[in-house]
Design a protein around this motif. Structure first.
Motif, mmCIF file in Angstrom:
data_model
loop_
_atom_site.group_PDB
_atom_site.id
_atom_site.type_symbol
_atom_site.label_atom_id
_atom_site.label_comp_id
_atom_site.label_asym_id
_atom_site.label_seq_id
_atom_site.Cartn_x
_atom_site.Cartn_y
_atom_site.Cartn_z
ATOM 1 N N SER A 226 34.467 -30.057 -19.246
ATOM 2 C CA SER A 226 34.058 -28.733 -18.770
ATOM 3 C C SER A 226 35.119 -27.674 -19.030
ATOM 4 N N ASN A 227 36.319 -28.106 -19.418
ATOM 5 C CA ASN A 227 37.346 -27.130 -19.813
ATOM 6 C C ASN A 227 36.909 -26.316 -21.020
ATOM 7 N N LEU A 228 35.905 -26.816 -21.751
ATOM 8 C CA LEU A 228 35.368 -26.064 -22.882
ATOM 9 C C LEU A 228 34.825 -24.702 -22.450
ATOM 10 N N VAL A 229 34.497 -24.605 -21.163
ATOM 11 C CA VAL A 229 33.921 -23.363 -20.649
ATOM 12 C C VAL A 229 34.925 -22.220 -20.745
ATOM 13 N N LYS A 230 36.215 -22.538 -20.898
ATOM 14 C CA LYS A 230 37.204 -21.469 -21.009
ATOM 15 C C LYS A 230 36.955 -20.604 -22.243
ATOM 16 N N TYR A 231 36.190 -21.130 -23.223
ATOM 17 C CA TYR A 231 35.872 -20.354 -24.420
ATOM 18 C C TYR A 231 34.652 -19.460 -24.212
ATOM 19 N N LEU A 232 33.961 -19.640 -23.091
ATOM 20 C CA LEU A 232 32.874 -18.727 -22.755
ATOM 21 C C LEU A 232 33.474 -17.491 -22.104
ATOM 22 N N THR A 233 32.863 -16.363 -22.324
ATOM 23 C CA THR A 233 33.381 -15.107 -21.800
ATOM 24 C C THR A 233 32.289 -14.370 -21.040
ATOM 25 N N ARG A 234 32.660 -13.187 -20.562
ATOM 26 C CA ARG A 234 31.695 -12.353 -19.848
ATOM 27 C C ARG A 234 30.455 -12.069 -20.707
ATOM 28 N N PHE A 235 30.629 -12.010 -22.023
ATOM 29 C CA PHE A 235 29.522 -11.764 -22.946
ATOM 30 C C PHE A 235 28.401 -12.777 -22.720
ATOM 31 N N THR A 236 28.747 -14.053 -22.680
ATOM 32 C CA THR A 236 27.755 -15.112 -22.469
ATOM 33 C C THR A 236 27.234 -15.114 -21.040
ATOM 34 N N ASP A 237 28.146 -14.972 -20.068
ATOM 35 C CA ASP A 237 27.755 -15.004 -18.658
ATOM 36 C C ASP A 237 26.702 -13.945 -18.352
ATOM 37 N N GLU A 238 26.937 -12.738 -18.855
ATOM 38 C CA GLU A 238 26.033 -11.627 -18.552
ATOM 39 C C GLU A 238 24.654 -11.852 -19.153
ATOM 40 N N ILE A 239 24.602 -12.301 -20.398
ATOM 41 C CA ILE A 239 23.306 -12.540 -21.044
ATOM 42 C C ILE A 239 22.531 -13.618 -20.306
ATOM 43 N N PHE A 240 23.207 -14.708 -19.981
ATOM 44 C CA PHE A 240 22.538 -15.819 -19.313
ATOM 45 C C PHE A 240 22.039 -15.407 -17.930
ATOM 46 N N SER A 241 22.853 -14.668 -17.196
ATOM 47 C CA SER A 241 22.456 -14.233 -15.861
ATOM 48 C C SER A 241 21.256 -13.293 -15.904
ATOM 49 N N VAL A 242 21.295 -12.319 -16.830
ATOM 50 C CA VAL A 242 20.159 -11.398 -16.967
ATOM 51 C C VAL A 242 18.913 -12.146 -17.432
ATOM 52 N N LEU A 243 19.092 -13.161 -18.274
ATOM 53 C CA LEU A 243 17.957 -13.965 -18.733
ATOM 54 C C LEU A 243 17.226 -14.605 -17.561
ATOM 55 N N ILE A 244 17.970 -15.267 -16.679
ATOM 56 C CA ILE A 244 17.338 -15.957 -15.548
ATOM 57 C C ILE A 244 16.687 -14.952 -14.599
ATOM 58 N N SER A 245 17.360 -13.814 -14.363
ATOM 59 C CA SER A 245 16.756 -12.776 -13.521
ATOM 60 C C SER A 245 15.471 -12.247 -14.146
ATOM 61 N N THR A 246 15.494 -12.061 -15.461
ATOM 62 C CA THR A 246 14.303 -11.569 -16.164
ATOM 63 C C THR A 246 13.146 -12.557 -16.042
ATOM 64 N N ILE A 247 13.448 -13.843 -16.128
ATOM 65 C CA ILE A 247 12.397 -14.859 -15.991
ATOM 66 C C ILE A 247 11.746 -14.762 -14.618
ATOM 67 N N PHE A 248 12.549 -14.578 -13.567
ATOM 68 C CA PHE A 248 11.996 -14.449 -12.217
ATOM 69 C C PHE A 248 11.113 -13.210 -12.098
ATOM 70 N N VAL A 249 11.586 -12.082 -12.641
ATOM 71 C CA VAL A 249 10.818 -10.838 -12.550
ATOM 72 C C VAL A 249 9.523 -10.952 -13.352
ATOM 73 N N ILE A 250 9.607 -11.499 -14.558
ATOM 74 C CA ILE A 250 8.399 -11.659 -15.388
ATOM 75 C C ILE A 250 7.395 -12.567 -14.697
ATOM 76 N N GLU A 251 7.889 -13.639 -14.075
ATOM 77 C CA GLU A 251 6.991 -14.569 -13.374
ATOM 78 C C GLU A 251 6.264 -13.860 -12.240
ATOM 79 N N ALA A 252 7.000 -13.057 -11.468
ATOM 80 C CA ALA A 252 6.382 -12.345 -10.350
ATOM 81 C C ALA A 252 5.355 -11.325 -10.831
ATOM 82 N N VAL A 253 5.725 -10.536 -11.844
ATOM 83 C CA VAL A 253 4.817 -9.499 -12.350
ATOM 84 C C VAL A 253 3.572 -10.119 -12.976
#
Length: 591
Positions: A226-253
Motif C-alpha cells: 500500500s506504500n504505492l499509494v504515495k505516488y497517488l496525488t490530489r489529482f487522482t483523489d479528487e477525480i475518484f471522490s467526485v466520481l463516487i459523488s456523481t454516481i450517488f447523485v445520478i442514481e437519485a435523480v
C-alpha cells in the motif's frame, strides 16, 4: 519505550548544544564585524547587549527543551508514536507495516470506545445507519438482477452488517466505512458474462476469483504494498471522490425521474415522489447549515446540525405517511424492502460448492482476479487516503502529515473478509468513499468559518451502525419499522450523501469557480496560477471523470480498474510532456 526515550533525551541534549553553538557563532560574528570597522562606534556598543541577548535566548531554549523532555518522559506506551518516515520503501519486510499500524493503534482501544459516548456520535450513528442500509438494499437488488438471484439483498445486507462490524473492531482506521460500490457491481456483472462464456457455474467461479483476489491482497498487506499509494496525488483523489459523488447523485435523480415514465406509476405518485425526495434532501441540507447561522444557542445549533440527516428522513417519512392517510392508495409509495427470513435469495446452501468448478477454470480464475485485485486495492486505499487527509486533524495512530498510516493493517482485514465472503457467496466489500467521507465529516468539529478543528476518532459509531443493520436481518420489529420508510426518502438521502461529500474537494471548487465572478470570489489556494492553466487542469480532470463514467457503464466495464490505475501516470505525464509547468502543478496538485 525506555530505549526510545533514552535516544530521544540524547537527541534533545544534542539539539540544545547545537543551539548554543549557533547562537554563540552569530554573536561572535556580529562582534567581529563591529571591531573590524564594518560598524559605527555607536553600533559597537551593541555587541555586549547582543551577546547578553543571545545568552538569554539560549537559556530560554534550554528551559523549553527541559519542559519538552519532561513531558516526553511522562508519555505512556499508549501515546508513543512511531517516528515519521516519509521515505519508506515501496515494499517492506514481511508484516512490518501491519505491526507498525497495530502498535500505534491497538493501545488506544479503550479510548476508541469511550470517545464515542457523546451526542454527536449518536447523531452520526443514526445518519450513517440509513446511509449504509439504503445502498446495501439497493445494491442487493441490483446484484440479484445481475447474478440471476445467486447474490441478492439478504446476502448484501448480511455482508454489510457482519463485515462492517468486524472491520470497525479490527481496522487501524475505524472511521472508514466499507460497503459495496458501483465499480464492484460492474465487475461482478462482467464476471457473470464470463461464466456464461466459459460455460461454468457462476458462484464457484466467483468464489475462486475471490480466493485468488484475497490471496493477492493478503500478500500486498504483509509486504506493505500500500506504500504505492504515495505516488497517488490530489489529482487522482479528487477525480475518484467526485466520481463516487456523481454516481450517488445520478442514481437519485434517475430514480426520481424514472417514476414519471414507469408503467405502473401515475402523475400523482411521480409528483409526490419528487416532493418527498426534495423535502428530505432540503430538510437535511438546511438544518445541517444551521451550525453556521446566528439562530438559537451554539449547543442547540450544533445538536440540530448533527441530527439533520436523521431529521430529514423522519420528516420525509411522516410527510409521505400523512399523504397516504389523506389520499389512500393513490398516494401509496414503494417502501424499503427487506427480506422477511434469514435465508439465501435463491434458497441455495450458504457454502458455495467449490469443487463444482473444473480444475482448469480454477486456475483460469486468476486472470479476472488480477483485475479484481486492482479494483479493490485502489478503491480501498484511495478511500483510506481521503479519510486520512490532514485536513481532518486526526491524531490517533497517525504520524503528522502521513496518509499511509493504517493502510497495511486495513488491507489485511479486507483480504481476510474477501476470502470469507467468497466462500459463502456474499458480495465483496471495500472502503466506500462517500459513506466514509460522510462518516468523517459527521464526526468533525468545525470552527465558525467552517474549517475542521478536530475529528472524533473512535470505533463505537462504526460498530453501532453495523449492529443496527444486523438487527434488521435477525429481528422482526426493526425490519417492520424500516418497511415504513418510503423509497423517495432514501432517494433524497442519496442526493444528500452525494452532494455533502463535495465541499472541500478542490476539483469541485474549481468547477464552481468557472461560473463565479472573479472580483467577488474569495481568494483560493491556487489563485497565483494563471486562470487559463487552472481551467485546463480542471478540464482534464472533468474529461477523466467522464471517461470513467463511460467505461463503468459500457460493455468494457471490466477494464474500469485499469482506468483508475492510469490516472497517476497521466498526472506525471502532464508535466513530463510540457503541458504544465512544474511550479504550477506543484500548486494545483499540492497534497
Amino acid at each position: 519505550l525506555s530505549s526510545y526515550l533514552n535516544i530521544h533525551h540524547i537527541y534533545l541534549l544534542t539539539t540544545t548544544m547545537k543551539t548554543q553553538l549557533a547562537a554563540l557563532f552569530v554573536v561572535l560574528s556580529q562582534y567581529h564585524c563591529q571591531v573590524s570597522g564594518f560598524s559605527t562606534p555607536a553600533q559597537l556598543t551593541l555587541a555586549p547587549r547582543a551577546f547578553s541577548t543571545g545568552f538569554h535566548q539560549v537559556q530560554h531554549l534550554q528551559r523549553q527543551n527541559a519542559i519538552h523532555s519532561s513531558s516526553k518522559l511522562q508519555m505512556t506506551a499508549a501515546t508513543v508514536m512511531p517516528p515519521a518516515n516519509e521515505e519508506e520503501p515501496l515494499f517492506e519486510g514481511v508484516g512490518k507495516g501491519i505491526i507498525r499500524d497495530y502498535k500505534a493503534r491497538l493501545p488506544l482501544m479503550k479510548s476508541d470506545i469511550t470517545d464515542g459516548l457523546n451526542p454527536q456520535c449518536l447523531a452520526a450513528t443514526l445518519f450513517l445507519f440509513f446511509a449504509c442500509l439504503a445502498p446495501a438494499v439497493g445494491f442487493g437488488g441490483l446484484f440479484a438482477v445481475a447474478t440471476g438471484g445467486a447474490i441478492g439483498t439478504i446476502e448484501m445486507v448480511s455482508s454489510t452488517a457482519a463485515c462492517g462490524f468486524i472491520y470497525a473492531v479490527t481496522s487501524a482506521q475505524p472511521l472508514t466505512i466499507i460497503g459495496s460500490t458501483g465499480p464492484v457491481l460492474a465487475f461482478v456483472a462482467c464476471l457473470v458474462q464470463l461464466a456464461k462464456l466459459m460455460n461454468v457455474p457462476f458462484l464457484p467461479l466467483y468464489t475462486w476469483t475471490g480466493l485468488w483476489t484475497a490471496g493477492i491482497l493478503f500478500a500486498s498487506s504483509i509486504t506493505s504494498a500500500s506504500n504505492l499509494v504515495k505516488y497517488l496525488t490530489r489529482f487522482t483523489d479528487e477525480i475518484f471522490s467526485v466520481l463516487i459523488s456523481t454516481i450517488f447523485v445520478i442514481e437519485a435523480v434517475s430514480d426520481v425521474g424514472g417514476t414519471f415514465s414507469a408503467p405502473g406509476s401515475t402523475l400523482t405518485k411521480a409528483l409526490l415522489t419528487l416532493a418527498i425526495a426534495t423535502v428530505t434532501y432540503g430538510t437535511a441540507t438546511v438544518l445541517k447549515g444551521l451550525r453556521n447561522s446566528v439562530y438559537f444557542t451554539k449547543t442547540i445549533r450544533n445538536n440540530i446540525s448533527n441530527f439533520a440527516p436523521t431529521i430529514g428522513v423522519v420528516f420525509g417519512s411522516l410527510l409521505a405517511r400523512s399523504a397516504r392517510l389523506a389520499h389512500g392508495a393513490e398516494a401509496l409509495l414503494p417502501a424499503l424492502a427487506i427480506p422477511a427470513k434469514f435465508q439465501t435469495t435463491s434458497g441455495r446452501p450458504w457454502l458455495v460448492p467449490l469443487m463444482d468448478l473444473p480444475v482448469w477454470a480454477r486456475f483460469a480464475a486468476l486472470l479476472p482476479a488480477l483485475m479484481a485485485t486492482v479494483l479493490l486495492f485502489l478503491d480501498q486505499n484511495i478511500t483510506v487516503r481521503l479519510v486520512n487527509n490532514p485536513m481532518y486533524k486526526m491524531e490517533k495512530g497517525r504520524r503528522k502529515g502521513n496518509v499511509l498510516d493504517g493502510m497495511h493493517a486495513d488491507m489485511l482485514v479486507i483480504s481476510i473478509l474477501t476470502a470469507v465472503t467468497s466462500l459463502i457467496g456474499f458480495p465483496w466489500l471495500v472502503a466506500a468513499t462517500v459513506r466514509s467521507i460522510s462518516h468523517v465529516r459527521a464526526l468533525s468539529k468545525f470552527d465558525k468559518n467552517g474549517n475542521v478543528q478536530s475529528s472524533m476518532e473512535q470505533r463505537l459509531t462504526g460498530m453501532s451502525i453495523h449492529a443496527l443493520i444486523g438487527s434488521c436481518v435477525f429481528f422482526a420489529k426493526p425490519r417492520f419499522l424500516l418497511t415504513q420508510v418510503p423509497l423517495p426518502v432514501l432517494m433524497g438521502l442519496f442526493m444528500y450523501l452525494g452532494i455533502s461529500a463535495l465541499p472541500g474537494n478542490e476539483m469541485w471548487e474549481r468547477i464552481k469557480g468557472v461560473f463565479t465572478d472573479k472580483q467577488l470570489a474569495k481568494t483560493e489556494r491556487w489563485s497565483s496560477v494563471p486562470t487559463n492553466v487552472t481551467t485546463m487542469f480542471t478540464a482534464i480532470q472533468v474529461a477523466c471523470l467522464g471517461a470513467m463514467l463511460w467505461v463503468k457503464s459500457s460493455s468494457i466495464g471490466v477494464l474500469f480498474p485499469v482506468v483508475i490505475a492510469m490516472l497517476a501516470p497521466l498526472r506525471f505525464g502532464l508535466v513530463k510532456f510540457g503541458l504544465f509547468k512544474k511550479e504550477d502543478m506543484d500548486i494545483l496538485d499540492e497534497d
